[in-house]
Design an enzyme around this catalytic site. Structure first.
Site, PDB file in Angstrom:
ATOM      1  N   THR B  10       0.824  -1.217   0.000  1.00  0.00           N
ATOM      2  CA  THR B  10       0.000   0.000   0.000  1.00  0.00           C
ATOM      3  C   THR B  10       0.857   1.265   0.000  1.00  0.00           C
ATOM      4  O   THR B  10       2.059   1.223   0.285  1.00  0.00           O
ATOM      5  CB  THR B  10      -0.921   0.040   1.240  1.00  0.00           C
ATOM      6  N   CYS B  11       0.204   2.394  -0.314  1.00  0.00           N
ATOM      7  CA  CYS B  11       0.842   3.707  -0.286  1.00  0.00           C
ATOM      8  C   CYS B  11       1.031   4.124   1.168  1.00  0.00           C
ATOM      9  O   CYS B  11       0.137   3.885   1.977  1.00  0.00           O
ATOM     10  CB  CYS B  11      -0.030   4.759  -0.977  1.00  0.00           C
ATOM     11  N   PRO B  12       2.113   4.806   1.546  1.00  0.00           N
ATOM     12  CA  PRO B  12       3.225   5.176   0.663  1.00  0.00           C
ATOM     13  C   PRO B  12       4.382   4.172   0.686  1.00  0.00           C
ATOM     14  O   PRO B  12       5.450   4.472   0.174  1.00  0.00           O
ATOM     15  CB  PRO B  12       3.675   6.506   1.269  1.00  0.00           C
ATOM     16  N   THR B  13       4.146   2.979   1.291  1.00  0.00           N
ATOM     17  CA  THR B  13       5.236   2.002   1.391  1.00  0.00           C
ATOM     18  C   THR B  13       5.748   1.613   0.005  1.00  0.00           C
ATOM     19  O   THR B  13       6.964   1.469  -0.214  1.00  0.00           O
ATOM     20  CB  THR B  13       4.750   0.749   2.141  1.00  0.00           C
ATOM     21  N   ASN B  14       4.809   1.457  -0.969  1.00  0.00           N
ATOM     22  CA  ASN B  14       5.219   1.059  -2.325  1.00  0.00           C
ATOM     23  C   ASN B  14       6.189   2.080  -2.936  1.00  0.00           C
ATOM     24  O   ASN B  14       7.192   1.707  -3.549  1.00  0.00           O
ATOM     25  CB  ASN B  14       3.997   0.829  -3.223  1.00  0.00           C
TER      26      ASN B  14
END
Lengths: 316, 74
Positions: B10-14
């Site tokens: 998921t954002c912002p991990t990606n």
């Protein structure tokens, strides 16, 4: 005559609000757009510690309010806050401190510099007496409208008009997919087709475009007028689109002028209710004479939000 | 060509993972990222463009997106 204990000029614009306890006041601070330097915040904390109750209140309109200030300390509070250029806000029938979202400098959604607009309006119009009732202005940087611009007397919302450089487009389809308003679809040539009638100027197409093929043709503010909350809420309606940032103060002044004139003798009545009484045409025509290139063809009256429906058994 | 699969992230991990991957790659190299539909495909390409990388293409493949990118100069 008794010896004057405090400088009454400090009280002129308001901002000192009577509390329940004897001699105690709330001191409302002037924080346009809700932005506060850390140095100033430290000063406020020190003043609150020294003269207040041990806590402050963060108001809905982005102010810090000092609680439980004894009126005998007003001059000292004003002087010490002044060491960090912190001023006291207003209350009563005046132009209030404008509110704003964080703005475009660091928020990726921001389209317009709302912080700059809020500061400018605060410098030029803050405290102006309306003669009738309070007058609130708000700046939202984009149509997400976090600060709820349309429930202000004049609400500004950042807007952008998109244009496509078809050569830069890689036909990924992200813009059409991202457009929640249905203003973009992919055409037979695999390039986006724009339906201007559905666009709400949010700029999602520009933001999502991976190559920069979509860019801003023009930017400015969508303006809604006549909103308020409180006991009888109204939502303001559309009067102008793409008002440039540098015309904001003039635009508000024109609305204010109409209000001051039309509400004459009406007492403590907000702008939205005066528009309902006078008809939106009157205000729209006044604004058209000064801002012909931005004012919309027609609008509607402020929208009444029914929060006081009669209970069963009561007749309206 | 190196492929980085960011599906299911998921954002912002990606975006942060994409950044870390790009740190170990030489400027001018082409990389492929696999992104979920929805927020990831709306956010990650834009953020990588803001970081100075060159987006070469983006197309849909069976319910997810393939982003092709050339690493920019530091």
């Amino acid at each position: 005559m008794a010896e004057q204990k405090i400088d009454l000029r400090n009280l002129k614009a308001g901002g000192f609000i009577k509390e329940r306890g004897k001699d105690l006041f709330t001191v409302r601070l002037r924080v346009p757009g809700g932005r506060m330097s850390v140095d100033r915040l430290s000063k406020i904390a020190a003043v609150a510690q020294k003269y207040g109750k041990g806590y402050v209140h963060l108001s809905v309109r982005q102010s810090i309010e000092l609680i439980n200030i004894n009126f005998a300390d007003f001059d000292a509070v004003v002087a010490e806050l002044g060491e960090e250029q912190q001023k006291v806000a207003s209350c009563g029938a005046r132009v209030r401190v404008p509110t704003a979202c964080g703005g475009c400098e660091y928020n990726p959604n921001g389209l317009v510099d709302t912080q700059k607009s809020a500061l400018e309006v605060d410098q030029k119009l803050f405290g102006t007496a309306t003669g009738h009732h309070k007058f609130k202005v708000c700046f939202a940087g984009c149509p997400f409208d976090c600060p709820k611009s349309a429930i202000n007397d004049v609400g500004f919302q950042g807007a952008v008009w998109p244009k496509l450089d078809a050569d830069g487009c890689i036909s990924c389809g992200l813009c059409a997919k991202s457009c929640t308003e249905g203003a973009l679809s992919m055409g037979a040539d695999n390039k986006p087709v724009f339906d201007a009638t559905k666009c709400i100027y949010c700029g999602d197409c520009i933001k999502v475009c991976p190559t920069g093929a979509w860019s801003a043709e023009k930017k400015g503010y969508t303006v809604r007028i006549g909103g308020k909350w409180g006991r009888r809420p109204l939502v303001g309606t559309l009067y102008a689109t793409f008002v440039p940032e540098e015309r904001v103060v003039d635009f508000i002044s024109a609305v204010l002028g109409w209000y001051q004139e039309k509400a004459e003798g009406a007492g403590r009545v907000r702008l939205g209710d005066i528009i309902i009484r006078e008809g939106w045409q009157s205000l729209l025509e006044r604004l058209r004479s000064e801002f012909p290139e931005y004012v919309v063809q027609e609008t509607i009256a402020p929208q009444v939000i029914q929060t006081q429906l009669p209970l069963p058994g009561q007749q309206a | 060509m190196q492929t980085v699969d960011l599906r299911g992230v998921t954002c912002p991990t990606n975006f942060v993972m994409a950044k870390l991957e790009l740190e170990d790659i030489e400027a001018g190299t082409t990389v492929e990222f696999l992104l979920d539909d929805g927020e990831p495909v709306k956010n990650v390409p834009r953020s990588l463009k803001d970081e100075g990388h060159k987006l070469l293409g983006l197309h849909e493949r069976e319910g997810y997106y393939v982003l092709t990118l050339e690493k920019g100069e530091e």
